[in-house]
Design a protein around this motif. Structure first.
Motif, short mmCIF file in Angstrom:
data_model
loop_
_atom_site.label_atom_id
_atom_site.label_comp_id
_atom_site.label_asym_id
_atom_site.label_seq_id
_atom_site.Cartn_x
_atom_site.Cartn_y
_atom_site.Cartn_z
N SER A 69 0.79 -1.23 0.00
CA SER A 69 0.00 0.00 0.00
C SER A 69 0.82 1.29 0.00
O SER A 69 0.24 2.38 -0.09
N SER A 102 -3.90 2.30 -6.00
CA SER A 102 -4.29 2.23 -4.60
C SER A 102 -3.18 2.61 -3.64
O SER A 102 -3.43 2.90 -2.47
N TYR A 103 -1.94 2.62 -4.13
CA TYR A 103 -0.80 2.92 -3.25
C TYR A 103 -0.78 4.40 -2.85
O TYR A 103 -1.13 5.28 -3.65
#
Length: 303
Positions: A69, A102-103
């Protein structure tokens, strides 16, 4: 602009990264450490990109992923004669596209570049400062320092690595064990751990020899639960640096000046000279890490 002759590739090995770091980073007046290429590449072999024009490297960037993440961008360099021609933008875009949306992506930007980074969704969070000190002077300044309570300092390779990983991840805010392993095992690195009387880890420091002898060492990172531990660790590693290689007389720290005010107090105590400021920026808000324990960041390039 010969974009048709411009290709972007993954850096294929630590040896290639070493050549690029020497060519690009040293040319820019930065201070790479002797083992940066191995340390960086092994942290994420997929995270480095080189732009080549007619087969010759002209640009470099990294986007190193930690866990599932968080990622950190750095080493963003285009050789001066090729700037403002679209090569850097193409490389930057390729690096961002390589990382899942999404990171949460972070970087440390020089102040002149922050307006550009904002356009790409990076948001200012806090400032840090590069500082330089004379090892002998700083060691003398700390000679009389005695902690108010017992601080046990020992080489990091004598400490349970799993325990050290837990501490490091808590302070850094993301899985960081590959970078940490590279520091502890680095042949040109000194690493020390501070513990309390119960054996709990209370601090960690690394000093890395740079490729330029006259510029000596980088003290990155310096983590400590409080000022007593920070000063005990800095005092101990300065002595190690002097005994290890007395030719090297100057050091660099990446001070957490905004998030831990004691870093500035400590830098004044050892007569450190502030060189420049950087802004930590994120795409999805500040990473949750133990800011109050950070006296010097692990790396301007990898976070």
């Amino acid at each position: 602009m010969a974009m048709s002759n411009y290709t972007i590739k993954n850096v294929s090995s630590a040896e290639q990264l070493n050549k690029l770091i020497t060519q690009f980073v040293a040319h820019e007046g930065w201070m790479p450490a002797l083992d940066d290429h191995t340390l960086y590449y092994n942290t994420d072999p997929t995270g480095f990109f080189v732009g080549e024009l007619d087969g010759e490297p002209i640009s470099l960037i990294s986007i190193v992923k930690y866990g599932d993440s968080f990622a950190f961008m750095g080493l963003y360099i285009v050789l001066e004669k090729y700037r403002r021609q679209g090569y850097g933008l193409a490389l930057w875009t390729k690096a961002l596209e390589s990382c899942p949306f999404s990171y949460n992506i972070a970087l440390d930007g020089v102040l002149s570049m922050t307006p550009l980074y904002r356009k790409w969704g990076f948001v200012d969070t806090f400032m840090s400062s590069k500082a330089q000190l004379n090892i002998a002077t700083a060691s003398t300044k700390l000679e009389s320092f005695v902690p108010l309570y017992n601080v046990f300092v020992q080489p990091a390779n004598q400490v349970d690595f799993n325990k050290l990983t837990v501490y490091d991840t808590d302070v850094f805010g993301a899985p960081h064990h590959l970078f940490l392993r590279g520091l502890v095992d680095g042949p040109n690195t000194i690493t020390l751990v501070a513990s309390n009387q119960n054996g709990g880890i209370t601090g960690f420091v690394a000093a890395r020899k740079t490729i330029i002898v006259e510029e000596g060492w980088k003290i990155t990172p310096l983590y400590a639960d409080n000022g007593q531990v920070a000063r005990a660790l800095l005092k101990a590693i300065l002595k190690k640096m002097i005994s290890n290689d007395p030719r090297r007389t100057v050091s660099m720290l990446l001070l957490a000046s905004d998030t831990n005010p004691d870093t500035m107090t400590l830098s004044q105590e050892v007569d450190a000279v502030l060189l420049s400021d950087m802004c930590r920026m994120y795409t999805k808000g500040p990473l949750d890490f133990a800011k109050e324990k950070v006296y010097s960041y692990a790396s301007a390039e990898l976070g």
